[in-house]
Design a protein around this motif. Sequence first.
Motif, short mmCIF file in Angstrom:
data_model
loop_
_atom_site.label_atom_id
_atom_site.label_comp_id
_atom_site.label_asym_id
_atom_site.label_seq_id
_atom_site.Cartn_x
_atom_site.Cartn_y
_atom_site.Cartn_z
N ASP A 1 0.82 -1.21 0.00
CA ASP A 1 0.00 0.00 0.00
C ASP A 1 0.85 1.26 0.00
O ASP A 1 0.65 2.16 -0.82
CB ASP A 1 -0.93 -0.01 1.22
CG ASP A 1 -1.82 1.22 1.29
OD1 ASP A 1 -2.29 1.66 0.24
OD2 ASP A 1 -2.01 1.72 2.41
N GLY B 1 2.58 1.13 -3.81
CA GLY B 1 1.44 1.89 -4.31
C GLY B 1 0.40 1.04 -5.03
O GLY B 1 -0.33 1.55 -5.86
N LEU B 2 0.34 -0.24 -4.71
CA LEU B 2 -0.67 -1.10 -5.33
C LEU B 2 -2.04 -0.80 -4.73
O LEU B 2 -2.18 -0.10 -3.72
CB LEU B 2 -0.31 -2.57 -5.12
CG LEU B 2 0.93 -3.07 -5.85
CD1 LEU B 2 1.19 -4.53 -5.51
CD2 LEU B 2 0.78 -2.90 -7.36
N ASN B 3 -3.03 -1.36 -5.33
CA ASN B 3 -4.41 -1.19 -4.91
C ASN B 3 -4.58 -1.60 -3.45
O ASN B 3 -4.12 -2.66 -3.03
CB ASN B 3 -5.29 -2.06 -5.81
CG ASN B 3 -6.77 -1.86 -5.56
OD1 ASN B 3 -7.20 -1.46 -4.48
ND2 ASN B 3 -7.55 -2.14 -6.58
N ARG B 4 -5.27 -0.77 -2.67
CA ARG B 4 -5.48 -1.08 -1.25
C ARG B 4 -6.31 -2.33 -1.05
O ARG B 4 -6.14 -3.05 -0.06
CB ARG B 4 -6.14 0.10 -0.54
CG ARG B 4 -5.17 1.19 -0.25
CD ARG B 4 -5.75 2.21 0.67
NE ARG B 4 -4.71 3.17 1.00
CZ ARG B 4 -4.90 4.23 1.71
NH1 ARG B 4 -6.09 4.50 2.19
NH2 ARG B 4 -3.90 5.04 1.97
N GLN B 5 -7.22 -2.60 -1.98
CA GLN B 5 -8.01 -3.82 -1.84
C GLN B 5 -7.15 -5.06 -1.99
O GLN B 5 -7.33 -6.04 -1.27
CB GLN B 5 -9.14 -3.83 -2.87
CG GLN B 5 -10.23 -2.85 -2.54
CD GLN B 5 -11.36 -2.88 -3.56
OE1 GLN B 5 -11.16 -3.29 -4.70
NE2 GLN B 5 -12.54 -2.46 -3.13
N LEU B 6 -6.18 -5.02 -2.90
CA LEU B 6 -5.26 -6.15 -3.05
C LEU B 6 -4.41 -6.32 -1.79
O LEU B 6 -4.20 -7.43 -1.32
CB LEU B 6 -4.35 -5.95 -4.27
CG LEU B 6 -3.33 -7.04 -4.54
CD1 LEU B 6 -4.01 -8.39 -4.75
CD2 LEU B 6 -2.46 -6.68 -5.73
#
Length: 90
Positions: free
Chosen positions: A58, A62-67
């Motif tokens: 996160d 900076g990947l998707n917070r849901q992932l």
Amino acid sequence: MTHPFIIVGLKTATLFLGGMITFYAFRAYKRTHSPALRALTIGFGAITVGSLLAGAMDQVVGLNRQLALIVESGLTAIGFGVILYSLYAE
């Protein structure tokens, strides 16, 4: 929206406390060679690593917070499963 410093602070506290629990469980395992304590170490380690990976995904990558939440939740579930096993191991 949640302030990023709160998230980083809580993840840091989780990493520190989870790391300490894992460390002391590992020391107890090394002293006794108990399979239950080995499983307890692995369980708490999985939960701690899950928190670390989710925070890194996160905040750093900076990947998707849901992932990140899926990864953290999956490793937490695995960790709790192993901890539950450790309560029944001989």
